[in-house]
Scaffold this motif. Structure first.
Motif, PDB file in Angstrom:
ATOM      1  N   GLY A   1       0.777  -1.229   0.000  1.00 53.60           N
ATOM      2  CA  GLY A   1       0.000   0.000   0.000  1.00 53.60           C
ATOM      3  C   GLY A   1       0.802   1.268   0.000  1.00 53.60           C
ATOM      4  N   ASN A   2       2.122   1.178  -0.049  1.00 52.17           N
ATOM      5  CA  ASN A   2       2.964   2.367  -0.052  1.00 52.17           C
ATOM      6  C   ASN A   2       3.216   2.833  -1.480  1.00 52.17           C
ATOM      7  N   PRO A   3       3.478   4.159  -1.672  1.00 53.38           N
ATOM      8  CA  PRO A   3       3.730   4.661  -3.025  1.00 53.38           C
ATOM      9  C   PRO A   3       4.937   3.996  -3.669  1.00 53.38           C
ATOM     10  N   ILE A   4       4.870   3.814  -4.968  1.00 52.33           N
ATOM     11  CA  ILE A   4       5.988   3.252  -5.730  1.00 52.33           C
ATOM     12  C   ILE A   4       6.795   4.419  -6.294  1.00 52.33           C
ATOM     13  N   THR A   5       7.994   4.594  -5.798  1.00 52.23           N
ATOM     14  CA  THR A   5       8.860   5.679  -6.252  1.00 52.23           C
ATOM     15  C   THR A   5      10.108   5.175  -6.950  1.00 52.23           C
ATOM     16  N   GLU A   6      10.332   3.838  -6.956  1.00 53.32           N
ATOM     17  CA  GLU A   6      11.515   3.290  -7.595  1.00 53.32           C
ATOM     18  C   GLU A   6      11.385   3.365  -9.110  1.00 53.32           C
ATOM     19  N   HIS A   7      12.501   3.212  -9.802  1.00 52.95           N
ATOM     20  CA  HIS A   7      12.514   3.245 -11.257  1.00 52.95           C
ATOM     21  C   HIS A   7      11.963   1.956 -11.857  1.00 52.95           C
ATOM     22  N   GLU A   8      11.874   0.878 -11.076  1.00 50.08           N
ATOM     23  CA  GLU A   8      11.352  -0.386 -11.578  1.00 50.08           C
ATOM     24  C   GLU A   8      10.260  -0.878 -10.651  1.00 50.08           C
ATOM     25  N   PHE A   9       9.270  -1.523 -11.236  1.00 51.16           N
ATOM     26  CA  PHE A   9       8.238  -2.141 -10.422  1.00 51.16           C
ATOM     27  C   PHE A   9       7.715  -3.357 -11.168  1.00 51.16           C
ATOM     28  N   SER A  10       7.006  -4.220 -10.452  1.00 49.26           N
ATOM     29  CA  SER A  10       6.412  -5.419 -11.047  1.00 49.26           C
ATOM     30  C   SER A  10       4.928  -5.173 -11.270  1.00 49.26           C
TER      31      SER A  10
ATOM     32  N   SER B   1       1.317  -7.128 -12.237  1.00 53.75           N
ATOM     33  CA  SER B   1       0.558  -8.357 -12.411  1.00 53.75           C
ATOM     34  C   SER B   1      -0.861  -7.973 -12.802  1.00 53.75           C
ATOM     35  N   GLY B   2      -1.231  -8.252 -14.050  1.00 54.17           N
ATOM     36  CA  GLY B   2      -2.498  -7.744 -14.549  1.00 54.17           C
ATOM     37  C   GLY B   2      -2.423  -6.237 -14.598  1.00 54.17           C
ATOM     38  N   ARG B   3      -3.275  -5.560 -13.835  1.00 50.34           N
ATOM     39  CA  ARG B   3      -3.223  -4.112 -13.717  1.00 50.34           C
ATOM     40  C   ARG B   3      -2.849  -3.692 -12.305  1.00 50.34           C
ATOM     41  N   ASP B   4      -2.282  -4.619 -11.532  1.00 48.56           N
ATOM     42  CA  ASP B   4      -1.884  -4.335 -10.152  1.00 48.56           C
ATOM     43  C   ASP B   4      -0.376  -4.141 -10.082  1.00 48.56           C
ATOM     44  N   PRO B   5       0.087  -2.951  -9.688  1.00 45.97           N
ATOM     45  CA  PRO B   5       1.534  -2.718  -9.557  1.00 45.97           C
ATOM     46  C   PRO B   5       2.035  -3.162  -8.191  1.00 45.97           C
ATOM     47  N   TYR B   6       3.294  -3.570  -8.139  1.00 47.29           N
ATOM     48  CA  TYR B   6       3.936  -4.006  -6.902  1.00 47.29           C
ATOM     49  C   TYR B   6       5.355  -3.460  -6.856  1.00 47.29           C
ATOM     50  N   HIS B   7       5.836  -3.183  -5.648  1.00 44.31           N
ATOM     51  CA  HIS B   7       7.273  -3.044  -5.487  1.00 44.31           C
ATOM     52  C   HIS B   7       7.913  -4.382  -5.864  1.00 44.31           C
ATOM     53  N   LYS B   8       9.091  -4.351  -6.458  1.00 42.38           N
ATOM     54  CA  LYS B   8       9.744  -5.613  -6.820  1.00 42.38           C
ATOM     55  C   LYS B   8      10.009  -6.469  -5.592  1.00 42.38           C
ATOM     56  N   THR B   9      10.376  -5.825  -4.477  1.00 40.63           N
ATOM     57  CA  THR B   9      10.633  -6.586  -3.249  1.00 40.63           C
ATOM     58  C   THR B   9       9.350  -7.208  -2.709  1.00 40.63           C
ATOM     59  N   CYS B  10       8.233  -6.472  -2.793  1.00 37.42           N
ATOM     60  CA  CYS B  10       6.963  -7.013  -2.308  1.00 37.42           C
ATOM     61  C   CYS B  10       6.520  -8.196  -3.164  1.00 37.42           C
ATOM     62  N   PHE B  11       6.713  -8.058  -4.479  1.00 34.20           N
ATOM     63  CA  PHE B  11       6.289  -9.146  -5.353  1.00 34.20           C
ATOM     64  C   PHE B  11       7.149 -10.387  -5.126  1.00 34.20           C
ATOM     65  N   LYS B  12       8.428 -10.196  -4.843  1.00 37.75           N
ATOM     66  CA  LYS B  12       9.298 -11.338  -4.554  1.00 37.75           C
ATOM     67  C   LYS B  12       8.853 -12.039  -3.281  1.00 37.75           C
ATOM     68  N   GLU B  13       8.454 -11.264  -2.278  1.00 33.86           N
ATOM     69  CA  GLU B  13       7.972 -11.865  -1.033  1.00 33.86           C
ATOM     70  C   GLU B  13       6.733 -12.717  -1.274  1.00 33.86           C
ATOM     71  N   LEU B  14       5.883 -12.294  -2.225  1.00 32.12           N
ATOM     72  CA  LEU B  14       4.646 -13.015  -2.489  1.00 32.12           C
ATOM     73  C   LEU B  14       4.862 -14.278  -3.308  1.00 32.12           C
ATOM     74  N   THR B  15       5.832 -14.277  -4.203  1.00 35.04           N
ATOM     75  CA  THR B  15       5.924 -15.351  -5.191  1.00 35.04           C
ATOM     76  C   THR B  15       7.179 -16.190  -5.094  1.00 35.04           C
ATOM     77  N   HIS B  16       8.281 -15.646  -4.587  1.00 36.45           N
ATOM     78  CA  HIS B  16       9.541 -16.396  -4.577  1.00 36.45           C
ATOM     79  C   HIS B  16       9.561 -17.310  -3.349  1.00 36.45           C
ATOM     80  N   PRO B  17       9.762 -18.614  -3.516  1.00 39.48           N
ATOM     81  CA  PRO B  17       9.712 -19.528  -2.363  1.00 39.48           C
ATOM     82  C   PRO B  17      10.884 -19.323  -1.423  1.00 39.48           C
ATOM     83  N   LYS B  18      10.596 -19.475  -0.136  1.00 40.72           N
ATOM     84  CA  LYS B  18      11.638 -19.397   0.890  1.00 40.72           C
ATOM     85  C   LYS B  18      11.937 -20.794   1.416  1.00 40.72           C
TER      86      LYS B  18
END
Length: 520
Positions: A188-197, A199-216
């Motif tokens: 829910g925070n503003p995206i100010t970075e030069h890159e973002f992810s 998905s569909g029409r939903d933007p994500y911080h790259k770090t947030c998207f990694k937390e959601l999809t990259h397995p730990k």
């Protein structure tokens, strides 16, 4: 802790320089230089028009044909509004705004290409993929297009749905945002970075998207790294679904000797004196000495009696260490043993074994102070004794006892020279049936007598019932039996189980006595 939200359902693009804030495209000096050039052209054009008295229409320098670079993922500064009664001033102002927008766009440069990546299903699975099965794409920049110049006009923010007005705004995905309204769909925070992810029409911080999809990794608690082919490779337990880095299979990470789960770095296992490890869940119901195991042993004998398979002979039962069990196997002439480790043994030879006399005490994360005593076993019938590995949970210990008691019953009833698939297979069926009666009471009524189920359930009720953790362990032990890959224990069980389900236990045993094989 609540599970993380599911991965977004559609294709994902990783965009570079998707949104530029106002005059954020290049350095101040470069922008000033470009702007001064355009201003010079504009003033020259305006003065020429005034000197010529022309209207600016037609060919030549009095007009221009603007080059478009695209509105997608682009930001321009909103042009200033001019009075409606000044058409010439408005025209010059729009030319100036166009010059500024085109100057900004020149600082973005050409796209660096479009790279597609995906993960394979090798080694237990691979990520990331979209939830609907589609591949996820990654690019360093959106497709190169044109920036369309927008003169003054109303724009509605796609985030807050208010008019943008006259200030900086972002253009992305064909819609517009206030800079503070372009926010990550996850945090829910503003995206100010030069890159973002995306998905569909939903933007994500790259770090947030990694937390959601990259397995730990559930062992080291870090993101599972990629291999040499840039694929995320991991191991996954077929029952517990524990995901972990492949390196933990070779870096001496402790594995529970009962449930097979690897030790996590934030939860420590108990160490037994014979080198085995035991997780906390298995430790809760572990049976540690021969005296503690006697009530369970008698309950399983009662279960056999409920199946009309009474054992008249009193067969000694001892809990032993791993080394003692391995030495007893060497001295035993008969029997087929499950490798790499045997957990139980039905002895038919006279031996002297060392049994567990008193349970060990807990010292930190180690079980110490184990007391043993040597015991000479003399042969009074076809079966000398039953040996079981100590330190295993109650349900696993009971499953081993049920298996070994079936070996004893077969020998005492005159079943001779059975091949390993038949003997081990029918013993595994009795082990499975007992687990079934403990974990799923009433489910085995179609092939076992009601008195057997009643005796088993009564023995459980005396202990106050089983917890959900213990029931889950019982389901795992049943899963192990059903999915064993060995020819004798796995293939034999599946053939024996099919025969018992079709003909019943008694008819199957009678057929084995006559033919040495399962009925078809």
């Amino acid at each position: 802790m609540a599970p993380p939200p599911p991965p977004p359902p559609s294709n994902v693009n990783h965009l570079s320089h998707p949104c530029i804030y106002g005059d954020f495209a290049s350095s101040y000096t470069e922008r000033k230089s470009r702007l001064m050039k355009w201003l010079g052209k504009l003033f020259k054009t305006s003065s020429s028009s005034r000197r010529g008295g022309g209207s600016g229409g037609g060919s030549g320098t009095g007009g221009y044909n603007p080059h478009y670079l695209g509105e997608e993922n682009m930001v321009v500064r909103a042009p200033a509004r001019m009075p409606d009664g000044c058409p010439r001033v408005r025209k010059e102002q729009e030319e100036l705004d166009h010059a500024m927008a085109l100057s900004l766009s020149e600082g973005l440069g050409k796209p660096s290409g479009y790279n597609e990546w995906w993960m394979d299903d090798n080694y237990g699975g691979a990520l990331p993929r979209a939830a609907d099965g589609g591949r996820m794409n990654s690019s360093t920049y959106p497709r190169y297009g044109t920036m369309q110049f927008h003169p003054s006009g109303n724009r509605v923010c796609s985030g807050c749905h208010y008019d943008i007005g006259y200030g900086n705004y972002l253009g992305c995905m064909g819609v517009y945002f206030h800079p503070n309204c372009f926010r990550c769909h996850s945090c829910g925070n503003p995206i100010t970075e030069h890159e973002f992810s995306l998905s569909g029409r939903d933007p994500y911080h790259k770090t947030c998207f990694k937390e959601l999809t990259h397995p730990k990794c559930e062992v080291c608690l870090e993101f599972i790294p990629t291999n040499e082919n840039n694929l995320i490779e991991y191991r996954c337990h077929p029952f517990w679904s524990q995901k972990y880095c492949p390196s933990h299979e070779h870096d001496h990470t402790a594995r529970c000797c009962s449930c097979e789960r690897l030790e996590s770095w934030n939860v420590r296992y108990y160490s037994l004196e014979d080198g085995r490890s035991l997780c906390l869940e298995c430790m809760e119901s572990a049976i540690m000495d021969t005296g503690d195991c006697q009530p369970l042993y008698h309950a399983i004998r009662d279960y056999y009696e409920g199946l009309n398979m009474r054992l008249d002979q009193q067969i000694p039962m001892l809990l032993v260490e791993r080394q003692t069990l391995n030495e007893a196997i060497v001295g035993e002439k008969n029997g087929y043993h499950h490798m790499p480790e045997t957990r139980g043994l039905c002895l038919s030879e006279e031996q002297t074994v060392t049994s567990i006399l008193k349970r060990p005490r807990i010292g930190g994360r180690q079980l110490i102070g184990l007391r043993t005593q040597p015991q000479k076993l003399t042969r009074k019938c076809e079966v000398t004794a039953i040996l079981v590995l100590y330190g295993l949970p109650r349900l696993l210990t009971g499953a081993i006892l049920a298996h070994e008691l079936m070996h004893g019953w077969l020998r005492l009833k005159g079943y001779r020279n059975l091949n390993p698939e038949v003997e081990e297979g029918i013993c595994q069926v009795l082990s499975y049936m007992w687990l079934e009666s403990e974990v799923l009471p009433g489910s085995s009524s179609n092939r076992a007598s009601s008195s057997a189920a009643a005796s088993s359930s009564s023995s459980s009720s005396k202990k106050g019932g089983k917890s959900n953790v213990e029931n889950k362990l019982g389901e795992f032990f049943m899963h192990q039996i059903a999915n064993d890959s060995s020819p004798a224990y796995g293939g034999g069980f599946r053939a024996a189980n099919a025969a018992v389900n079709k003909y019943g236990l008694r008819r199957t045993l009678d057929h084995i006595r006559l033919t040495g094989n399962f009925p078809l």
